[in-house]
Write a protein that holds these residues in place. Structure first.
Motif, PDB file in Angstrom:
ATOM      1  N   SER A  79      15.379  -0.001 -10.644  1.00 25.65           N
ATOM      2  CA  SER A  79      15.266  -0.405  -9.235  1.00 25.65           C
ATOM      3  C   SER A  79      14.206  -1.493  -9.068  1.00 25.65           C
ATOM      4  O   SER A  79      14.354  -2.398  -8.236  1.00 25.65           O
ATOM      5  CB  SER A  79      14.931   0.807  -8.369  1.00 25.65           C
ATOM      6  OG  SER A  79      13.698   1.395  -8.766  1.00 25.65           O
ATOM      7  N   LEU A  80      13.111  -1.424  -9.862  1.00 27.81           N
ATOM      8  CA  LEU A  80      12.071  -2.452  -9.786  1.00 27.81           C
ATOM      9  C   LEU A  80      12.615  -3.803 -10.227  1.00 27.81           C
ATOM     10  O   LEU A  80      12.311  -4.839  -9.620  1.00 27.81           O
ATOM     11  CB  LEU A  80      10.873  -2.055 -10.648  1.00 27.81           C
ATOM     12  CG  LEU A  80       9.694  -3.035 -10.656  1.00 27.81           C
ATOM     13  CD1 LEU A  80       9.092  -3.158  -9.262  1.00 27.81           C
ATOM     14  CD2 LEU A  80       8.618  -2.581 -11.659  1.00 27.81           C
ATOM     15  N   ALA A  96       7.174   2.700  -5.209  1.00 33.47           N
ATOM     16  CA  ALA A  96       8.094   3.494  -6.015  1.00 33.47           C
ATOM     17  C   ALA A  96       7.360   4.580  -6.795  1.00 33.47           C
ATOM     18  O   ALA A  96       7.835   5.717  -6.909  1.00 33.47           O
ATOM     19  CB  ALA A  96       8.873   2.589  -6.962  1.00 33.47           C
ATOM     20  N   TYR A  97       6.172   4.244  -7.326  1.00 36.88           N
ATOM     21  CA  TYR A  97       5.383   5.231  -8.074  1.00 36.88           C
ATOM     22  C   TYR A  97       4.929   6.355  -7.165  1.00 36.88           C
ATOM     23  O   TYR A  97       4.989   7.544  -7.526  1.00 36.88           O
ATOM     24  CB  TYR A  97       4.190   4.526  -8.705  1.00 36.88           C
ATOM     25  CG  TYR A  97       3.288   5.458  -9.508  1.00 36.88           C
ATOM     26  CD1 TYR A  97       3.579   5.759 -10.834  1.00 36.88           C
ATOM     27  CD2 TYR A  97       2.165   6.027  -8.934  1.00 36.88           C
ATOM     28  CE1 TYR A  97       2.765   6.618 -11.571  1.00 36.88           C
ATOM     29  CE2 TYR A  97       1.337   6.877  -9.648  1.00 36.88           C
ATOM     30  CZ  TYR A  97       1.647   7.167 -10.961  1.00 36.88           C
ATOM     31  OH  TYR A  97       0.826   8.027 -11.695  1.00 36.88           O
ATOM     32  N   ASP A 140       5.829  -3.245  -4.546  1.00 42.04           N
ATOM     33  CA  ASP A 140       7.075  -2.524  -4.820  1.00 42.04           C
ATOM     34  C   ASP A 140       6.851  -1.415  -5.842  1.00 42.04           C
ATOM     35  O   ASP A 140       7.350  -0.289  -5.675  1.00 42.04           O
ATOM     36  CB  ASP A 140       8.151  -3.487  -5.324  1.00 42.04           C
ATOM     37  CG  ASP A 140       8.575  -4.484  -4.258  1.00 42.04           C
ATOM     38  OD1 ASP A 140       8.395  -4.183  -3.061  1.00 42.04           O
ATOM     39  OD2 ASP A 140       9.075  -5.564  -4.629  1.00 42.04           O
ATOM     40  N   PHE A 141       6.113  -1.728  -6.906  1.00 46.20           N
ATOM     41  CA  PHE A 141       5.866  -0.723  -7.947  1.00 46.20           C
ATOM     42  C   PHE A 141       5.044   0.447  -7.405  1.00 46.20           C
ATOM     43  O   PHE A 141       5.340   1.618  -7.679  1.00 46.20           O
ATOM     44  CB  PHE A 141       5.146  -1.361  -9.138  1.00 46.20           C
ATOM     45  CG  PHE A 141       4.808  -0.375 -10.228  1.00 46.20           C
ATOM     46  CD1 PHE A 141       5.742  -0.031 -11.191  1.00 46.20           C
ATOM     47  CD2 PHE A 141       3.563   0.232 -10.276  1.00 46.20           C
ATOM     48  CE1 PHE A 141       5.442   0.882 -12.187  1.00 46.20           C
ATOM     49  CE2 PHE A 141       3.252   1.149 -11.264  1.00 46.20           C
ATOM     50  CZ  PHE A 141       4.186   1.480 -12.218  1.00 46.20           C
ATOM     51  N   LYS A 168       6.310   7.380  -4.406  1.00 45.04           N
ATOM     52  CA  LYS A 168       7.480   8.174  -3.996  1.00 45.04           C
ATOM     53  C   LYS A 168       7.936   9.097  -5.124  1.00 45.04           C
ATOM     54  O   LYS A 168       8.338  10.249  -4.875  1.00 45.04           O
ATOM     55  CB  LYS A 168       8.613   7.232  -3.580  1.00 45.04           C
ATOM     56  CG  LYS A 168       9.859   7.946  -3.119  1.00 45.04           C
ATOM     57  CD  LYS A 168      10.917   6.927  -2.701  1.00 45.04           C
ATOM     58  CE  LYS A 168      12.201   7.637  -2.234  1.00 45.04           C
ATOM     59  NZ  LYS A 168      13.249   6.660  -1.848  1.00 45.04           N
ATOM     60  N   GLU A 169       7.867   8.611  -6.376  1.00 42.64           N
ATOM     61  CA  GLU A 169       8.375   9.396  -7.511  1.00 42.64           C
ATOM     62  C   GLU A 169       7.397  10.449  -7.971  1.00 42.64           C
ATOM     63  O   GLU A 169       7.808  11.565  -8.358  1.00 42.64           O
ATOM     64  CB  GLU A 169       8.695   8.443  -8.668  1.00 42.64           C
ATOM     65  CG  GLU A 169       9.281   9.107  -9.901  1.00 42.64           C
ATOM     66  CD  GLU A 169      10.730   9.541  -9.673  1.00 42.64           C
ATOM     67  OE1 GLU A 169      11.191  10.408 -10.453  1.00 42.64           O
ATOM     68  OE2 GLU A 169      11.377   9.025  -8.751  1.00 42.64           O
ATOM     69  N   LEU A 208      11.723   4.179 -13.108  1.00 50.34           N
ATOM     70  CA  LEU A 208      11.392   3.268 -12.021  1.00 50.34           C
ATOM     71  C   LEU A 208      11.852   1.839 -12.280  1.00 50.34           C
ATOM     72  O   LEU A 208      12.001   1.046 -11.340  1.00 50.34           O
ATOM     73  CB  LEU A 208       9.865   3.246 -11.790  1.00 50.34           C
ATOM     74  CG  LEU A 208       9.162   4.569 -11.490  1.00 50.34           C
ATOM     75  CD1 LEU A 208       7.669   4.317 -11.328  1.00 50.34           C
ATOM     76  CD2 LEU A 208       9.732   5.218 -10.238  1.00 50.34           C
ATOM     77  N   GLN A 230      14.588  -5.285  -7.441  1.00 47.63           N
ATOM     78  CA  GLN A 230      13.703  -5.810  -6.406  1.00 47.63           C
ATOM     79  C   GLN A 230      13.089  -7.157  -6.818  1.00 47.63           C
ATOM     80  O   GLN A 230      12.960  -8.074  -6.003  1.00 47.63           O
ATOM     81  CB  GLN A 230      12.600  -4.797  -6.097  1.00 47.63           C
ATOM     82  CG  GLN A 230      13.093  -3.571  -5.348  1.00 47.63           C
ATOM     83  CD  GLN A 230      11.984  -2.548  -5.141  1.00 47.63           C
ATOM     84  OE1 GLN A 230      11.339  -2.108  -6.098  1.00 47.63           O
ATOM     85  NE2 GLN A 230      11.775  -2.153  -3.898  1.00 47.63           N
TER      86      GLN A 230
END
Length: 278
Positions: A196-197, A271-272, A267-268, A274-275, A193, A200
């Motif tokens: 990409s983080l 992403a978390y 944002d984190f 989604k993953e 992650l 951002q």
């Protein structure tokens, strides 16, 4: 001329009256100067605070000198009469002596001036006044990751400088190394992650990146040390019960630190989710 001479002789004969007159005149002069310096503004500038502090300290020093000169004979007689209890006086005035020497220590080391952000023990704030006995700060909420004024004014004796180290945080008035932690309860691989983080975070900081880079370089030269840099830093640590702590550090304008933290947390979390969505 004779009336003036008689008046002077009368005042020196009645020293209590003369003392009261001196105090009233100096106090009135101090109030007038402070009124002129303050003006009609709602918020004082650092320059105004410095001149107000200088006025208060200067008039107090002048008052002490004049009263000492006026009562010198009586003071000398009194000093001779209390020689036997000098040790008791020193012990009783220990805190006052420490406050005076603490003020001298602050002035000689130039640890801070009016307008600086400092941390002394658990107190953090902007210095708004200092004198021979005490220092006054406008409290700032730094211990909770915030950089705003709490509205509280803290006054502490200068003897505190011999008990706690004084940390000058003045460079934090513009830019700050803002650290915060995101806790993840599950033990999963978070490293995919981070690229990409990081992108951002850089996008959030894009509008001030060049200014932050220059300011960071100025701080490094002034401090003479190699600082972490203006780019974002991310690392992970593990807790005792298996949770993971994601530590993020950014170098950003102080007034935007809290807002940027919330954006990065969002944002984190997106992403978390989604993953690792179940």
């Amino acid at each position: 001329m004779e009336k003036l001479t008689l008046l002077i002789d009368f005042l020196f004969t009645h020293k209590l009256l003369l003392t009261l007159l001196i105090i009233v005149l100096i106090s009135a002069t101090k109030r007038l100067i402070i009124y002129k310096v303050r003006g009609d503004v709602s918020f004082l500038s650092d320059t105004q605070r410095k001149w107000i502090s200088r006025t208060k300290n200067g008039t107090f020093t002048l008052l002490v000198i004049l009263l000492f000169m006026l009562w010198q004979t009586e003071i000398n007689k009194f000093a001779l009469s209390v020689t036997a209890i000098a040790i008791a006086i020193v012990v009783a005035s220990k805190e006052i002596i420490l406050c005076f020497t603490g003020s001298i220590q602050r002035a000689s080391s130039r640890s801070f001036v009016i307008g600086d952000w400092i941390e002394v023990g658990s107190l953090c704030g902007e210095v708004i006044e200092h004198n021979l006995m005490a220092t006054v700060i406008q409290e700032i909420d730094l211990h909770h990751g915030q950089y705003h004024y709490t509205g509280k004014t803290a006054t502490f004796p200068n003897s505190t400088f011999f008990t706690y180290p004084v940390k000058n945080l003045n460079f934090m008035k513009r830019y700050v190394y803002h650290n915060f932690t995101i806790t993840v309860p599950k033990f999963v691989n978070l490293y995919p992650l981070f690229p990409s983080l990081t992108v951002q975070i850089e996008q959030h900081c894009e509008d001030f990146h060049e200014v932050a880079k220059r300011y960071n370089s100025i701080i490094e030269k002034h401090a003479g040390v190699d600082l972490p840099g203006s780019e974002p830093h991310i690392h992970v640590s593990s807790g005792a019960t298996g949770e993971q702590h994601v530590h993020i550090m950014i170098f950003c304008p102080t007034e935007r630190a809290s807002h940027l933290e919330q954006s990065i947390r969002e944002d984190f979390m997106l992403a978390y989710e989604k993953e690792f969505a179940c």
